[in-house]
Design an enzyme around this catalytic site. Structure first.
Site, PDB file in Angstrom:
ATOM      1  N   LEU A 423       0.833  -1.199   0.000  1.00  0.00           N
ATOM      2  CA  LEU A 423       0.000   0.000   0.000  1.00  0.00           C
ATOM      3  C   LEU A 423       0.873   1.256   0.000  1.00  0.00           C
ATOM      4  O   LEU A 423       0.582   2.236  -0.696  1.00  0.00           O
ATOM      5  CB  LEU A 423      -0.926   0.004   1.213  1.00  0.00           C
ATOM      6  CG  LEU A 423      -2.201  -0.823   1.140  1.00  0.00           C
ATOM      7  CD1 LEU A 423      -1.931  -2.285   0.859  1.00  0.00           C
ATOM      8  CD2 LEU A 423      -3.005  -0.688   2.432  1.00  0.00           C
ATOM      9  N   ASP A 424       1.953   1.214   0.785  1.00  0.00           N
ATOM     10  CA  ASP A 424       2.892   2.337   0.815  1.00  0.00           C
ATOM     11  C   ASP A 424       3.564   2.536  -0.539  1.00  0.00           C
ATOM     12  O   ASP A 424       3.591   3.647  -1.090  1.00  0.00           O
ATOM     13  CB  ASP A 424       3.970   2.082   1.869  1.00  0.00           C
ATOM     14  CG  ASP A 424       3.735   2.858   3.151  1.00  0.00           C
ATOM     15  OD1 ASP A 424       3.161   3.960   3.091  1.00  0.00           O
ATOM     16  OD2 ASP A 424       4.129   2.363   4.215  1.00  0.00           O
ATOM     17  N   HIS A 425       4.154   1.482  -1.064  1.00  0.00           N
ATOM     18  CA  HIS A 425       4.920   1.614  -2.295  1.00  0.00           C
ATOM     19  C   HIS A 425       4.026   2.010  -3.470  1.00  0.00           C
ATOM     20  O   HIS A 425       4.356   2.934  -4.230  1.00  0.00           O
ATOM     21  CB  HIS A 425       5.667   0.316  -2.595  1.00  0.00           C
ATOM     22  CG  HIS A 425       6.897   0.123  -1.761  1.00  0.00           C
ATOM     23  ND1 HIS A 425       8.147   0.523  -2.174  1.00  0.00           N
ATOM     24  CD2 HIS A 425       7.072  -0.413  -0.521  1.00  0.00           C
ATOM     25  CE1 HIS A 425       9.041   0.239  -1.239  1.00  0.00           C
ATOM     26  NE2 HIS A 425       8.416  -0.332  -0.220  1.00  0.00           N
TER      27      HIS A 425
END
Length: 529
Positions: A423-425
């Site tokens: 989700l971050d990347h």
């Protein structure tokens, strides 16, 4: 410089699936329960029954799972109104599974990285450059979703950044909670709430006296970072789970009027452009690192009084300079205003409304610097009762169903995280894609623009890409020694750094970072040129 005009309501939204699929997937905003509307904040987690999947939902999942990475990216590109012929320059290779997951991790990585790279190539064409091939291999892209694991400094890999008590714990009701305690104030707050010692066994014992949802609510009220594990069905029945799909994957909104700002010819897509990066941890810094890879001057602006994760900065600060600015002091705000006057992109990942209180919300920044591209990252999006809630990738995974779904696919009951901070990347590269799209708008139409991405909405996009049969048998992430061909070396103030190369390969303007990672606050708060 002339002031910005009145704020405009012009908004462009794009999801990367065709509009038919989007209508199937997302409930209408007009049908949201009152508790899900942004004007009805609540910290209470309702105990609603799971919603049964509809035939329309099944059809959406079947069709989206059959879409190729090129088709998914084409949807993003078309909705963003970028030049259609650029899609013919795209080369996407590889197939899932490339990591052990029942979700299309490789597809999410490849599409999000390629979208940002193709948008950079489009900006270069806009400033007189040639068309060029943009190639992204799925395995390399998936490994870049693990880039923080492949960094070494002076020949040594960084230590595990996770705090000793971070992780998942069972509660008295048989449910699980995840604690994010990597920042000292979050850790200390959790220990105060539990009334226990800084010890994993003590934390586990204390949580056996709590119901999972009750602890989640108590932690949120205290400004801490905790979520209870839910299934997809439970998340969909939650007011925030209702709200998230009504938001676009990437929202691009015109903040105000400003004359077009054409870009002069240059050797690299973003040469001469200046980016203020006020973000921390992963998604925002990945966006800044991506813009730096295409030639932008990126200045990471951090507070000397806020915690950070220096080990992650080894990876995400490549290509950047870094300066300390304390925005709670008049001198710090004056320093940021001076930097803003010559900036092209302003990136922030503060709690929603946090920077507005200091005079640097999107509308105020657009008034101070007409033509700015203002980029915002949040955990749960701008709608729903959790819109102002703090969060991190691991917490959003747990709350929104991913940990439960991966565990079920493995035949397990304990939370099972995705094999990377997907989700971050993905959000980082989607932020870069949105920022580059906004630069395209600014050059051709004028205006100041606001780009918004949230971890929860990115998670819903990854979920909607579909599942991989037997995906958990996919290959494990390789060791550093096995990917020597994908690593690159640099030397800077911190010493000799080895890290993963960028997965996007551009034939005419190869990506590169001109600087090794900078120590936090190691530079003056000023532009280099």
């Amino acid at each position: 410089m002339a002031g910005a005009g009145r704020p405009s309501t012009t908004s462009v939204e794009y999801d990367g699936v065709d509009r038919c699929l989007r209508e199937i997937a997302a409930p209408s905003a007009t049908t949201l329960p009152a508790a899900a509307r942004p004007d009805r904040p609540s910290l209470t987690s309702p105990r609603l029954p799971p919603a049964a999947p509809t035939s329309a939902t099944h059809e959406f999942l079947r069709r989206s799972a059959a879409m190729t990475p090129h088709q998914i990216l084409s949807g993003l590109w078309t909705d963003a109104r970028l030049p259609a012929d650029a899609l013919g320059d795209l080369l996407l290779t590889g197939a899932d599974p490339v990591l052990p997951s029942s979700f299309r991790m490789g597809t999410a990585a490849q599409v999000s990285i390629a979208a940002a790279a193709l948008a950079a190539a489009s900006v270069w064409r806009l400033r007189g450059g040639r068309r060029q091939r943009v190639a992204v291999d799925m395995r390399h892209a998936a490994l870049e979703f693990l880039s923080e694991r492949y960094v070494s400094l002076q020949g040594e890999a960084p230590k595990d950044p996770w705090d000793a008590i971070a992780g998942t714990y069972p509660c008295s009701d048989g449910r699980w909670v995840r604690l994010h305690t990597n920042f000292p104030h979050h850790r200390d707050g959790v220990l105060r709430l539990l009334g226990c010692a800084y010890d994993k066994a003590a934390v586990a014992a204390a949580l056996r006296d709590w119901d999972a949802f009750a602890f989640e609510d108590a932690a949120a009220e205290a400004g801490l970072c905790v979520t209870a594990m839910r299934s997809f069905e439970e998340w969909d029945a939650h007011p925030q789970g209702h709200a998230v799909p009504t938001l676009p994957l990437v929202r691009l909104t015109k903040l105000g009027d400003a004359p077009p700002q054409p870009l002069a010819p240059a050797a690299r897509p973003l040469a001469g452009l200046r980016v203020l990066d006020l973000t921390r941890v992963l998604a925002g810094p990945i966006c800044g690192r991506t813009l730096a890879a295409h030639g932008a001057e990126v200045l990471n602006v951090a507070s000397p009084n806020l915690p950070n994760l220096p080990l992650l900065l080894l990876d995400t600060n490549r290509g950047k300079r870094s300066a300390f600015v304390e925005l709670r002091e008049p001198a710090g705000r004056a320093a940021l205003q001076a930097l803003l006057a010559k900036a092209d992109i302003f990136m922030q990942g503060y709690r929603p409304g946090g920077l507005a209180d200091l005079g640097f919300g999107p509308q105020e920044v657009a008034r101070q610097r007409p033509g700015i591209v203002y980029v915002s990252l949040s955990a749960y999006g701008s709608a729903g009762p959790w819109a102002g809630r703090r969060g991190f990738d691991s917490l959003v995974q747990t709350a929104s169903g991913f940990n439960h779904a991966e565990a079920a696919a493995a035949g397990e009951t304990a939370p099972r995280p995705l094999p990377c901070q997907a989700l971050d990347h993905a959000s980082g590269y989607l932020l870069a894609f949105g920022a580059l799209t906004a630069l395209h708008r600014r050059a051709t139409e004028g205006g100041s623009w606001h780009v918004e991405v949230s971890l929860a909405r990115t998670g819903r996009w990854i979920r909607d890409l579909g599942r991989v049969p037997n995906g958990l048998t996919g290959p494990a992430a390789p060791a550093r020694a096995d990917i020597a061909d994908l690593l690159e070396d640099s030397t800077g103030p911190l010493g000799h750094l080895s890290a993963l190369r960028h997965a996007a390969q551009l034939s005419e303007t190869p990506t590169r970072w001109d600087r090794s990672s900078a120590p936090l606050g190691g530079d003056a708060p000023e532009w280099a040129a």
